[in-house]
Design a protein around this motif. Structure first.
Motif, PDB file in Angstrom:
ATOM      1  N   TYR A  44      73.474  69.321  27.583  1.00 12.59           N
ATOM      2  CA  TYR A  44      74.634  69.042  26.836  1.00 12.59           C
ATOM      3  C   TYR A  44      75.729  70.036  27.731  1.00 12.59           C
ATOM      4  O   TYR A  44      76.938  69.687  27.521  1.00 12.59           O
ATOM      5  CB  TYR A  44      74.580  69.312  25.599  1.00 12.59           C
ATOM      6  CG  TYR A  44      73.655  68.443  24.687  1.00 12.59           C
ATOM      7  CD1 TYR A  44      74.481  67.443  24.032  1.00 12.59           C
ATOM      8  CD2 TYR A  44      72.610  68.134  24.893  1.00 12.59           C
ATOM      9  CE1 TYR A  44      73.858  66.161  23.382  1.00 12.59           C
ATOM     10  CE2 TYR A  44      71.871  67.048  24.290  1.00 12.59           C
ATOM     11  CZ  TYR A  44      72.510  66.233  23.490  1.00 12.59           C
ATOM     12  OH  TYR A  44      71.588  65.312  22.991  1.00 12.59           O
ATOM     13  N   GLU A  82      81.019  69.163  33.396  1.00 15.91           N
ATOM     14  CA  GLU A  82      81.504  68.067  34.288  1.00 15.91           C
ATOM     15  C   GLU A  82      82.537  67.370  33.632  1.00 15.91           C
ATOM     16  O   GLU A  82      83.259  66.661  34.454  1.00 15.91           O
ATOM     17  CB  GLU A  82      80.132  66.952  34.427  1.00 15.91           C
ATOM     18  CG  GLU A  82      79.177  67.499  35.227  1.00 15.91           C
ATOM     19  CD  GLU A  82      78.160  66.432  35.549  1.00 15.91           C
ATOM     20  OE1 GLU A  82      77.959  65.461  34.901  1.00 15.91           O
ATOM     21  OE2 GLU A  82      76.974  66.810  36.164  1.00 15.91           O
ATOM     22  N   ASN A  83      82.945  67.708  32.451  1.00 11.39           N
ATOM     23  CA  ASN A  83      84.000  66.788  31.619  1.00 11.39           C
ATOM     24  C   ASN A  83      85.056  67.848  31.515  1.00 11.39           C
ATOM     25  O   ASN A  83      86.089  67.187  30.774  1.00 11.39           O
ATOM     26  CB  ASN A  83      83.583  65.870  30.584  1.00 11.39           C
ATOM     27  CG  ASN A  83      82.759  64.587  30.790  1.00 11.39           C
ATOM     28  OD1 ASN A  83      83.271  63.798  31.392  1.00 11.39           O
ATOM     29  ND2 ASN A  83      81.455  64.717  30.895  1.00 11.39           N
ATOM     30  N   THR A  99      74.731  60.810  28.667  1.00  6.68           N
ATOM     31  CA  THR A  99      74.731  61.738  29.839  1.00  6.68           C
ATOM     32  C   THR A  99      74.107  62.883  29.706  1.00  6.68           C
ATOM     33  O   THR A  99      73.302  63.392  30.425  1.00  6.68           O
ATOM     34  CB  THR A  99      76.310  61.827  30.223  1.00  6.68           C
ATOM     35  OG1 THR A  99      76.875  60.397  30.165  1.00  6.68           O
ATOM     36  CG2 THR A  99      76.554  62.627  31.368  1.00  6.68           C
ATOM     37  N   ALA A 100      74.303  63.449  28.473  1.00  5.06           N
ATOM     38  CA  ALA A 100      73.739  64.784  28.428  1.00  5.06           C
ATOM     39  C   ALA A 100      72.248  64.509  28.226  1.00  5.06           C
ATOM     40  O   ALA A 100      71.618  65.607  28.941  1.00  5.06           O
ATOM     41  CB  ALA A 100      74.213  65.404  27.139  1.00  5.06           C
ATOM     42  N   LEU A 146      71.029  64.251  31.767  1.00  2.00           N
ATOM     43  CA  LEU A 146      70.893  65.341  32.519  1.00  2.00           C
ATOM     44  C   LEU A 146      70.005  66.612  31.957  1.00  2.00           C
ATOM     45  O   LEU A 146      70.049  67.747  32.551  1.00  2.00           O
ATOM     46  CB  LEU A 146      72.430  66.018  32.494  1.00  2.00           C
ATOM     47  CG  LEU A 146      73.552  65.333  33.116  1.00  2.00           C
ATOM     48  CD1 LEU A 146      74.818  65.782  32.656  1.00  2.00           C
ATOM     49  CD2 LEU A 146      73.554  65.433  34.558  1.00  2.00           C
ATOM     50  N   LYS A 166      75.985  70.941  30.759  1.00  2.01           N
ATOM     51  CA  LYS A 166      76.180  70.655  32.114  1.00  2.01           C
ATOM     52  C   LYS A 166      77.343  69.250  31.994  1.00  2.01           C
ATOM     53  O   LYS A 166      78.277  69.079  32.427  1.00  2.01           O
ATOM     54  CB  LYS A 166      75.115  70.028  32.762  1.00  2.01           C
ATOM     55  CG  LYS A 166      75.228  69.485  34.153  1.00  2.01           C
ATOM     56  CD  LYS A 166      75.052  70.344  35.128  1.00  2.01           C
ATOM     57  CE  LYS A 166      75.118  69.613  36.423  1.00  2.01           C
ATOM     58  NZ  LYS A 166      76.109  70.261  37.428  1.00  2.01           N
ATOM     59  N   ALA A 167      76.858  68.226  30.767  1.00  4.59           N
ATOM     60  CA  ALA A 167      77.821  67.200  30.566  1.00  4.59           C
ATOM     61  C   ALA A 167      79.083  67.910  29.859  1.00  4.59           C
ATOM     62  O   ALA A 167      80.407  67.402  30.627  1.00  4.59           O
ATOM     63  CB  ALA A 167      77.218  66.376  29.486  1.00  4.59           C
ATOM     64  N   VAL A 207      79.956  67.218  22.779  1.00  9.01           N
ATOM     65  CA  VAL A 207      79.371  66.286  23.868  1.00  9.01           C
ATOM     66  C   VAL A 207      79.238  64.831  22.766  1.00  9.01           C
ATOM     67  O   VAL A 207      79.645  63.660  23.130  1.00  9.01           O
ATOM     68  CB  VAL A 207      78.273  66.614  24.543  1.00  9.01           C
ATOM     69  CG1 VAL A 207      77.515  65.456  24.965  1.00  9.01           C
ATOM     70  CG2 VAL A 207      78.744  67.643  25.434  1.00  9.01           C
ATOM     71  N   LEU A 261      78.965  61.094  24.820  1.00  3.96           N
ATOM     72  CA  LEU A 261      78.610  61.482  26.093  1.00  3.96           C
ATOM     73  C   LEU A 261      77.168  61.945  25.798  1.00  3.96           C
ATOM     74  O   LEU A 261      76.580  62.439  27.000  1.00  3.96           O
ATOM     75  CB  LEU A 261      79.451  62.755  26.844  1.00  3.96           C
ATOM     76  CG  LEU A 261      80.644  62.159  27.293  1.00  3.96           C
ATOM     77  CD1 LEU A 261      81.619  63.386  27.714  1.00  3.96           C
ATOM     78  CD2 LEU A 261      80.894  61.020  28.168  1.00  3.96           C
TER      79      LEU A 261
END
Length: 190
Positions: free
Chosen positions: A155, A161-162, A144-145, A148, A157-158, A136, A141
């Motif tokens: 992390y 999602e990616n 974002t992590a 979240l 989840k990020a 991540v 990202l």
């Protein structure tokens, strides 16, 4: 950093697209053609991101250490030359340790961090949460992590999602094998 990562991934994608049709059989005797991770292993091997051992085996069920994960991340980023050697950042990573340069480079790029006591534990097996955290951060990202929920759930989840959390079931504390890391890293190039 994001532009650099984007250009790097674009370059690797071209390599991937050119290499994929040529993949027919595994070059590793311990990776069957029908293994779910066979393509990931072959492509990453062709790109010199993950390589086999001195006997020509990939060792898919061998655990990946934190030092090995740092090396893999540096290879993804193309950060493999003129690596700094420094034992002062992490006292348990000696200058003569094979992964010192990778660990220090990944730390200077804010991809990896040590433990609260200042150590890195280079020979510990990387956990699912640790590996996804490194990935991540590599992909830029981290914000974002954190939004979240931070470590470890944000992390993971990020990464989910990616699309680079792996096509397997794992808990944050699960130790990762080479085939699992290959799947995670390969997903970065899809």
């Amino acid at each position: 950093m994001k532009k650099r990562i984007t250009r790097l991934i674009a370059g690797w994608l071209v390599t991937l697209l050119l290499a994929t049709p040529a993949i027919a059989a595994s070059s590793f005797p311990d990776v069957g053609e029908d293994a779910a991770y066979a393509e990931a292993v072959e492509v990453l091997s062709d790109m010199d991101i993950m390589v086999g051992d001195e006997t020509g085996h990939f060792n898919p069920d061998k655990p990946v250490t934190r030092a090995e994960m740092a090396a893999i991340i540096c290879r993804v980023l193309g950060e493999t030359e003129n690596l700094p050697m420094d034992s002062s950042l992490f006292p348990d990573v000696a200058d003569c340790f094979w992964g010192n340069g990778y660990i220090i480079k990944a730390a200077t790029l804010d991809i990896i961090k040590g433990y609260e006591d200042g150590s890195f534990h280079p020979d510990d097996t990387v956990t699912y949460a640790q590996a996804l955290t490194m990935v991540v951060r590599t992909m830029g990202l981290e914000e974002t992590a954190i939004a979240l929920g931070g470590y470890p759930g944000g992390y993971i989840k990020a990464a989910e999602e990616n699309g680079f959390a792996g096509e397997f079931t794992a808990s944050p504390e699960d130790l990762l094998m080479r085939w699992q890391v290959a799947e995670i890293i390969f997903a970065l190039f899809l």
